[in-house]
Design a protein around this motif. Structure first.
Motif, PDB file in Angstrom:
ATOM      1  N   GLY A  32       0.801  -1.223   0.000  1.00 27.75           N
ATOM      2  CA  GLY A  32       0.000   0.000   0.000  1.00 27.75           C
ATOM      3  C   GLY A  32       0.829   1.265   0.000  1.00 27.75           C
ATOM      4  N   LEU A  33       2.077   1.174  -0.489  1.00 23.19           N
ATOM      5  CA  LEU A  33       3.007   2.312  -0.443  1.00 23.19           C
ATOM      6  C   LEU A  33       3.421   2.762  -1.836  1.00 23.19           C
ATOM      7  CD1 LEU A  33       5.239   1.039   2.484  1.00 23.19           C
ATOM      8  CD2 LEU A  33       3.308   2.641   2.605  1.00 23.19           C
ATOM      9  N   LEU A  34       3.832   4.014  -1.895  1.00 24.48           N
ATOM     10  CA  LEU A  34       4.257   4.660  -3.123  1.00 24.48           C
ATOM     11  C   LEU A  34       5.564   5.394  -2.848  1.00 24.48           C
ATOM     12  CD1 LEU A  34       3.094   5.678  -5.986  1.00 24.48           C
ATOM     13  CD2 LEU A  34       2.267   7.650  -4.693  1.00 24.48           C
ATOM     14  N   PRO A  35       6.609   5.210  -3.674  1.00 30.52           N
ATOM     15  CA  PRO A  35       7.833   5.988  -3.460  1.00 30.52           C
ATOM     16  C   PRO A  35       7.580   7.460  -3.782  1.00 30.52           C
ATOM     17  CG  PRO A  35       8.073   4.571  -5.399  1.00 30.52           C
ATOM     18  CD  PRO A  35       6.737   4.289  -4.809  1.00 30.52           C
ATOM     19  N   MET A  48      15.505  13.688  -0.766  1.00 29.49           N
ATOM     20  CA  MET A  48      15.281  12.395  -0.133  1.00 29.49           C
ATOM     21  C   MET A  48      14.236  11.605  -0.915  1.00 29.49           C
ATOM     22  SD  MET A  48      12.956  13.578   3.145  1.00 29.49           S
ATOM     23  CE  MET A  48      12.273  11.980   3.522  1.00 29.49           C
ATOM     24  N   MET A  49      14.142  10.335  -0.588  1.00 29.57           N
ATOM     25  CA  MET A  49      13.065   9.474  -1.054  1.00 29.57           C
ATOM     26  C   MET A  49      12.494   8.804   0.180  1.00 29.57           C
ATOM     27  SD  MET A  49      11.448   6.505  -1.823  1.00 29.57           S
ATOM     28  CE  MET A  49      12.502   5.096  -1.668  1.00 29.57           C
ATOM     29  N   ALA A  50      11.183   8.783   0.272  1.00 28.47           N
ATOM     30  CA  ALA A  50      10.510   8.098   1.373  1.00 28.47           C
ATOM     31  C   ALA A  50       9.235   7.478   0.806  1.00 28.47           C
ATOM     32  CB  ALA A  50      10.203   9.076   2.508  1.00 28.47           C
ATOM     33  N   TRP A  51       8.484   6.833   1.660  1.00 27.57           N
ATOM     34  CA  TRP A  51       7.273   6.139   1.235  1.00 27.57           C
ATOM     35  C   TRP A  51       6.041   6.875   1.713  1.00 27.57           C
ATOM     36  CZ3 TRP A  51       7.847   2.264  -2.133  1.00 27.57           C
ATOM     37  CH2 TRP A  51       9.101   1.650  -2.201  1.00 27.57           C
TER      38      TRP A  51
END
Length: 147
Positions: A32-35, A48-51
């Motif tokens: 259920g996550l999206l970068p 940054m990259m997070a979810w």
């Protein structure tokens, strides 16, 4: 790719579409996550990259403060809630496949938990890895400030 995203490929610039319909077609992963990639809006610097889960995305769009989903804590978190280093949303864009988000933000101080401006500070070169930026704030001090 969903039928909606395929249809949107042919739409003219500045055409508008239902946010609810678009969010219903976002391709969140099996968890259920999206970068979500955060980029400083005025300089283009990738921070940054997070979810994000759908709730984080909706809260971000609703409030203008960036929220992410912490996989390690299994909960929603607002960027800066413990460090004080906030992200204010300038714009959000979904990629053509509907599976990655680009956030244009105004970053307050460092974005990285290491105290660096960007999480992307480890440069990989042909024969070594090099630290390419110094910490702006000691990480121990960063997390004693709060939001």
């Amino acid at each position: 790719m969903t039928d909606l995203l395929k249809r949107l490929e042919r739409e003219p610039c500045d055409s508008r579409h239902s946010l609810e319909e678009v969010l219903a077609n976002v391709r969140f992963n099996g968890d259920g996550l999206l970068p979500a990639i955060a980029q400083q809006h005025d300089s283009g610097e990738v921070l940054m990259m997070a979810w994000m889960n759908r709730e984080a995305l909706e809260e971000t769009l609703r409030t203008g403060r960036v929220y992410y989903y912490s996989r390690s804590r299994a909960k929603l978190w607002r960027k800066g809630e413990s460090s004080g280093q906030q992200q204010h949303l300038k714009s959000a864009s979904l990629d053509c496949d509907g599976d990655t988000l680009l956030l244009q933000v105004e970053q307050t101080g460092p974005a990285c938990h290491t105290g660096r401006r960007s999480c992307f500070y480890l440069s990989l070169e042909a024969d070594s890895a090099r630290i390419s930026s110094a910490a702006l704030i000691d990480p121990d001090e960063l997390y004693t400030k709060g939001s």
